[in-house]
Design an enzyme around this catalytic site. Sequence first.
Site, PDB file in Angstrom:
ATOM      1  N   ASP A  27       0.846  -1.190   0.000  1.00  0.00           N
ATOM      2  CA  ASP A  27       0.000   0.000   0.000  1.00  0.00           C
ATOM      3  C   ASP A  27       0.884   1.243   0.000  1.00  0.00           C
ATOM      4  O   ASP A  27       1.772   1.377   0.843  1.00  0.00           O
ATOM      5  CB  ASP A  27      -0.903  -0.009   1.240  1.00  0.00           C
ATOM      6  N   HIS A  82      -8.149  -0.412  -9.126  1.00  0.00           N
ATOM      7  CA  HIS A  82      -7.897   0.576  -8.084  1.00  0.00           C
ATOM      8  C   HIS A  82      -6.837   1.579  -8.537  1.00  0.00           C
ATOM      9  O   HIS A  82      -6.964   2.784  -8.290  1.00  0.00           O
ATOM     10  CB  HIS A  82      -7.443  -0.148  -6.811  1.00  0.00           C
TER      11      HIS A  82
END
Length: 362
Positions: A149, A220
């Site tokens: 992330d 995403h």
Amino acid sequence: MPEPQPVLGGLTESAVFLVVSATGSPGSRERLLDVASSVNDLVRAVGFRQSAAGLTCVVGLGATFWDAVRPPGAPRPEGLHTFRAVQGAVHDAPSTPGDVLFHVRADRADLTFELTRQVMAALGDAVRVDDHVTGFRYFDSRDLLGFVDGTENPTGRAAAGAAIIPDGPFAGGSHVVVQKYVHDLAAWGALPVEAQERIIGRTKLDDVELADDVQPPDSHVSLNTIVEDDGTERDVLRDNMAFGDPSTGEFGTYYIAYAADVGVVERMLDNMFVGNPPGRYDHILDVSTALTGTSFFVPSLDLLESLADDAPETPGEPAPTEPGPAVATATATATATGQPAAPATTAPVGSLAIGSLKGEPS
């Protein structure tokens, strides 16, 4: 440019996200503002024993709270407003309350815990807690879905350009948006790795972005890439952290994005929830549910520390006590002696509560 708060501090081993609101009782708003504006006294008191662990705290103020504590006619940050709920055809991003955000970071969980404890002791019964999440660094900065992330986070001057307002009356400030997402790990784990990679837009093992010719337009990665008509790509600075409790089965990601222009964050969220074009939404939302959503303005250090001095008095309320110096002094003494600090609400005005720190009546 005025010195920013430690927005650019980067990912740490531990973080606490604390969102609170004044209760509305006499003096509660003033106490919250005083603790928020003098929080760095507490940071120094707690952090001096382990300075290498990099304890910091970023403070953000919500739109309603900002308007309440600033003098009439004072300038207002452009783009400051409550979080705008996003309603998609399938998934929604709710808007939830919050006057002040305390974003606490350090490479030691004991320091983030202790600073949060001292902040809450200083606030006493002046606030209600809207959200409190303790985050941790998960392996090589992965989320609990198993993907790295923050790979595309800007660094150096690019990070400052994305997150810090460069000029004007609020130079050195920033906007920050926070959301708490919980994941259905069983549903996610049931998907083949190839399907997960297409949803995210990166490979799972080695964290490589999928090539343009195979990158899904609703991944995403694709939906969080904002490109202006002139080809300029717009960035934000994320400091997301994993959190979870195996005993309750709650697992999630605390999303936090700093931006010089909050509109960039809002465009990303619109793309995710509504879709770009509408209907082509982010399928990570099929397993990740947003429970909260709050926006704040992060003033520069100088402005933050001056807010309590400039705040207008609330008509019909008694003058508030002054927890800033007392809390800082009491906390420093408690930290040095290893004793817990007494809640600020027990100390009379002008008292350092030294007696109570020793277990004696003040």
